[in-house]
Design a protein around this motif. Sequence first.
Motif, short mmCIF file in Angstrom:
data_model
loop_
_atom_site.label_atom_id
_atom_site.label_comp_id
_atom_site.label_asym_id
_atom_site.label_seq_id
_atom_site.Cartn_x
_atom_site.Cartn_y
_atom_site.Cartn_z
N PRO A 1 0.84 -1.20 0.00
CA PRO A 1 0.00 0.00 0.00
C PRO A 1 0.88 1.25 0.00
CG PRO A 1 0.07 -0.94 2.20
CD PRO A 1 0.92 -1.82 1.33
N GLY B 1 -4.34 -5.30 1.58
CA GLY B 1 -5.11 -4.37 0.74
C GLY B 1 -6.45 -3.94 1.31
N MET C 1 -2.34 0.33 -4.33
CA MET C 1 -1.61 -0.92 -4.13
C MET C 1 -0.64 -1.10 -5.30
SD MET C 1 -2.83 -1.90 -1.23
CE MET C 1 -2.06 -3.50 -1.04
#
Lengths: 116, 389
Positions: free
Chosen positions: A35, A80, A107
Amino acid sequence: MAELKGWKDLPIGGLVLEPGTAKKYRTGTWRVLRPVFQPENCISCMFCWLYCPDQSIVVELVDGKPKMKGFDYYSCKGCGLCANVCPKNIDPKTKQPVAEEKRAIIMKPETDFVEE
Amino acid sequence: MPLKQAITGAEAVAYAMKQINPDVVAAYPITPQTPVVEYFAKYVADGVVDTEMIPVESEHSAMSAVVGAAASGARAFTATASAGLALMHEIVFIAASLRLPIVMAVANRALSGPLNIHCDHSDAMAERDSGWIQLWAENAQEAYDFTVMAYKIAEHKDVRLPVMVNFDGFIISHGVEVVETLDDELVKDFIGKQIKMYPLLDTSNPVTYGSIDMYDYYFEHKRQQVEAMKYVPKVFKEVAEEFAKISGRKYDLIDEYMLDDAEYIMIALGSTAGTIKHTINELRKEGKKVGLLKPWIFRPFPKVEYQRLLNGRKAVVVLDRSASFGAEAPLYQSVKSALYEIAVKPQIGSYVYGLGGRDITPTHIQQAFEDAFKGDLIVDEERYLGLRE
């Protein structure tokens, strides 16, 4: 990861003799997707902090209010969830994902960061 | 004063547990174990023990409950047999792996199928690689004595392994014998105060039990279990010596019956040893040099003792009350492998007997000895006693 111990130097039975040792376990090595925080789009709603299963969202108090500061990559497994629940990643009218540069969390494949 | 009581093996085990007064007992009924826990439940109901008794919904839960209890720092006990032990199987390994000094009495019974409730050793043999110490009783007296000795072995700091006290279903569990029991105080002093290690309830020293153990550490923990087993013979001998002082009954890793000058030696576990001793007495009258080697402990397997005792003998006959389908019977396998390196190897033969409670008589035992006398033992042949062809 810390250096692995031999069988003579370990407590018996697979016991863990001190609390909080999960903190020492670098689950960040499991990550496939990373991330990436884009602070200019963040509204610090704390959804990511609430949903993160590994307490990997770094938060600071600014004027008594929590501010999203980024990720703790030592523990983040790259699941995620943060990007999935981030309200800034979805257009409220069309319910479709917004362009990457407008999102607060994107991501990226871990392979993009190999030089680090 | 020692008390002579006419009781069953099951009652003898329960009586020992009454004297030990464990913190937790969790068990589920199964023939022929049930009377052990029935007798014990009465002690609980009558208030003669302080035990927290948990009537669980299955043996899987029984073993799970005693694992939890032992991890918390309690002295925990359970008892089972056959299918009950098989249902515990998963947690049996966990008890040993978490190094918990649990004691379990097993009234040995055949595993299904076809369904059978009578004695053989297939239940305990299926757990022989689970990491438990296995003690094997010949009669109710030994079942009582081993139950008294068990916690001292299990709780020893170099051991920390669970102990299974095996006694033949029905033959010992339901047969009434004269058992010499010790005074309550004597047993209490003998087993002493529990040596606790890493109890969960010690909240000022928090500890985690049962965390996931991957390819990075699992192997090392298994190696520690291998090591712990190596200390068992020494600790067993120490405990046996101490027990002899209060009881006058001397135990060792192996019960040697007329072994000194014996040329033909039989090896068998459990109650059949009694029938073999009787047969040996008869054969000795005819001048036959026969003897019995009865393992009091089967896991760990004290290989060195077998090598010392069997080197140079004429013949060794191993009796197994369980089969290993497609391989050699478990006791025979262990004995045969122990003899690989000895200087003068005896002839050796394997006899499976008594499956599903099939009776074994002196005639059967004599028949196996006769084969040995004639030099008619074949190392790779399994024979059967009391089986219809």
